[in-house]
Design an enzyme around this catalytic site. Sequence first.
Site, PDB file in Angstrom:
ATOM      1  N   ASP A  39       0.942  -1.264   0.007  1.00  0.00           N
ATOM      2  CA  ASP A  39       0.181  -0.193  -0.053  1.00  0.00           C
ATOM      3  C   ASP A  39       0.975   1.254  -0.028  1.00  0.00           C
ATOM      4  O   ASP A  39       1.752   1.501   0.511  1.00  0.00           O
ATOM      5  CB  ASP A  39      -0.900   0.144   1.191  1.00  0.00           C
ATOM      6  CG  ASP A  39      -2.025   1.186   1.172  1.00  0.00           C
ATOM      7  OD1 ASP A  39      -3.111   0.574   0.975  1.00  0.00           O
ATOM      8  OD2 ASP A  39      -1.763   2.203   1.084  1.00  0.00           O
ATOM      9  N   ILE A  40       0.573   2.345  -0.809  1.00  0.00           N
ATOM     10  CA  ILE A  40       1.378   3.564  -0.948  1.00  0.00           C
ATOM     11  C   ILE A  40       1.149   4.153   0.547  1.00  0.00           C
ATOM     12  O   ILE A  40       2.161   5.163   0.529  1.00  0.00           O
ATOM     13  CB  ILE A  40       0.745   4.229  -2.001  1.00  0.00           C
ATOM     14  CG1 ILE A  40       1.906   4.993  -2.815  1.00  0.00           C
ATOM     15  CG2 ILE A  40      -0.473   5.043  -1.996  1.00  0.00           C
ATOM     16  CD1 ILE A  40       1.483   5.657  -4.161  1.00  0.00           C
ATOM     17  N   GLU A 105     -12.245   3.644  -1.322  1.00  0.00           N
ATOM     18  CA  GLU A 105     -11.871   5.014  -2.104  1.00  0.00           C
ATOM     19  C   GLU A 105     -11.370   4.421  -3.599  1.00  0.00           C
ATOM     20  O   GLU A 105     -11.336   5.478  -4.378  1.00  0.00           O
ATOM     21  CB  GLU A 105     -10.731   5.654  -1.315  1.00  0.00           C
ATOM     22  CG  GLU A 105     -10.974   6.288  -0.161  1.00  0.00           C
ATOM     23  CD  GLU A 105      -9.787   7.179   0.391  1.00  0.00           C
ATOM     24  OE1 GLU A 105      -9.820   8.135   0.822  1.00  0.00           O
ATOM     25  OE2 GLU A 105      -8.645   6.429   0.547  1.00  0.00           O
ATOM     26  N   VAL A 106     -10.959   3.274  -3.887  1.00  0.00           N
ATOM     27  CA  VAL A 106     -10.585   3.037  -5.164  1.00  0.00           C
ATOM     28  C   VAL A 106     -11.519   1.974  -5.755  1.00  0.00           C
ATOM     29  O   VAL A 106     -11.858   0.894  -4.981  1.00  0.00           O
ATOM     30  CB  VAL A 106      -9.145   2.362  -4.986  1.00  0.00           C
ATOM     31  CG1 VAL A 106      -8.678   1.823  -6.599  1.00  0.00           C
ATOM     32  CG2 VAL A 106      -8.058   3.227  -4.671  1.00  0.00           C
ATOM     33  N   HIS A 110     -10.062  -4.715  -3.421  1.00  0.00           N
ATOM     34  CA  HIS A 110      -8.891  -4.819  -2.905  1.00  0.00           C
ATOM     35  C   HIS A 110      -9.126  -5.443  -1.445  1.00  0.00           C
ATOM     36  O   HIS A 110      -9.821  -4.943  -0.657  1.00  0.00           O
ATOM     37  CB  HIS A 110      -7.872  -3.655  -2.809  1.00  0.00           C
ATOM     38  CG  HIS A 110      -8.517  -2.384  -2.531  1.00  0.00           C
ATOM     39  ND1 HIS A 110      -9.550  -1.781  -3.293  1.00  0.00           N
ATOM     40  CD2 HIS A 110      -8.653  -1.613  -1.351  1.00  0.00           C
ATOM     41  CE1 HIS A 110      -9.927  -0.889  -2.790  1.00  0.00           C
ATOM     42  NE2 HIS A 110      -9.305  -0.392  -1.647  1.00  0.00           N
ATOM     43  N   HIS A 112      -7.289  -5.620   1.975  1.00  0.00           N
ATOM     44  CA  HIS A 112      -6.021  -5.055   2.932  1.00  0.00           C
ATOM     45  C   HIS A 112      -5.548  -6.286   3.675  1.00  0.00           C
ATOM     46  O   HIS A 112      -6.186  -6.915   4.271  1.00  0.00           O
ATOM     47  CB  HIS A 112      -6.401  -3.886   3.815  1.00  0.00           C
ATOM     48  CG  HIS A 112      -6.742  -2.856   2.925  1.00  0.00           C
ATOM     49  ND1 HIS A 112      -6.154  -1.622   3.010  1.00  0.00           N
ATOM     50  CD2 HIS A 112      -8.266  -2.371   2.539  1.00  0.00           C
ATOM     51  CE1 HIS A 112      -6.655  -0.686   2.323  1.00  0.00           C
ATOM     52  NE2 HIS A 112      -7.958  -1.090   2.172  1.00  0.00           N
TER      53      HIS A 112
HETATM   54  P1  DGP Z   1      -9.605   1.794   0.592  1.00  0.00           P
HETATM   55  O1  DGP Z   1     -10.032   2.956   1.554  1.00  0.00           O
HETATM   56  O2  DGP Z   1     -10.114   0.258   1.131  1.00  0.00           O
HETATM   57  O3  DGP Z   1     -10.098   1.893  -0.948  1.00  0.00           O
HETATM   58  O4  DGP Z   1      -8.339   1.669   0.361  1.00  0.00           O
HETATM   59  C1  DGP Z   1      -7.308   2.343  -0.757  1.00  0.00           C
HETATM   60  C2  DGP Z   1      -5.986   1.958  -0.486  1.00  0.00           C
HETATM   61  O5  DGP Z   1      -5.319   2.099  -1.555  1.00  0.00           O
HETATM   62  C3  DGP Z   1      -5.235   2.890   0.556  1.00  0.00           C
HETATM   63  O6  DGP Z   1      -4.844   2.472   1.587  1.00  0.00           O
HETATM   64  C4  DGP Z   1      -4.281   3.483  -0.314  1.00  0.00           C
HETATM   65  C5  DGP Z   1      -3.874   2.822  -1.635  1.00  0.00           C
HETATM   66  N1  DGP Z   1      -3.712   3.351  -2.659  1.00  0.00           N
HETATM   67  C6  DGP Z   1      -4.322   4.463  -3.322  1.00  0.00           C
HETATM   68  N2  DGP Z   1      -3.688   4.526  -4.444  1.00  0.00           N
HETATM   69  C7  DGP Z   1      -2.540   3.674  -4.569  1.00  0.00           C
HETATM   70  C8  DGP Z   1      -1.483   3.668  -5.416  1.00  0.00           C
HETATM   71  O7  DGP Z   1      -1.520   4.191  -6.532  1.00  0.00           O
HETATM   72  N3  DGP Z   1      -0.607   2.639  -5.301  1.00  0.00           N
HETATM   73  C9  DGP Z   1      -0.574   1.949  -4.181  1.00  0.00           C
HETATM   74  N4  DGP Z   1       0.256   0.905  -3.877  1.00  0.00           N
HETATM   75  N5  DGP Z   1      -1.635   2.046  -3.113  1.00  0.00           N
HETATM   76  C10 DGP Z   1      -2.549   3.184  -3.503  1.00  0.00           C
END
Ligand code: DGP
Length: 125
Positions: A39-40, A105-106, A110, A112
């Site tokens: 995770d970023i 958010e995405v 996914h 975690h």
């Molecule tokens: P959620 O709230 O469950 O949709 O979490 C989205 C997660 O995705 C958040 O912890 C940050 C991660 N994230 C967002 N953009 C990117 C990216 O471009 N690369 C990576 N590795 N993680 C990302």
Amino acid sequence: MPIDPREPYDDTNIFAKIIRGELPCDKVYEDDVALAFNDIRPQAPVHVLVIPKGAYVSWDDFTEKADDGEIAAFMRSVGNVTRQLELDGPGYRLMVNMGGHGHQEVPHLHVHIFGGRPFFQMIPD
Ligand code: DGP
């Protein structure tokens, strides 16, 4: 901002671009059905995201539309990642955020994986 999980799949989302290799990721695992990367914005010593390679907006979308084989294979992939990370001994936490109340958010499913320390509180305030 959380997503609206009822919107159709948007193949310009960030994880779709990562799957297509258009954006980089810090990959930790890949197989036929899943990709896992760090995770970023890590919220634990280990914070890995596992995503299906198929186009699914959310957990709801995946469990409604994916066939049994893909669902089973994805579950196996998540287990493979946790074992590869040697979290099976100390333990870990899995989380899937879904839609508005889940603060997803995405708009690509996914899972975690959190590890590397104990997590005492079930749900943060
Ligand atoms: P959620 O709230 O469950 O949709 O979490 C989205 C997660 O995705 C958040 O912890 C940050 C991660 N994230 C967002 N953009 C990117 C990216 O471009 N690369 C990576 N590795 N993680 C990302």
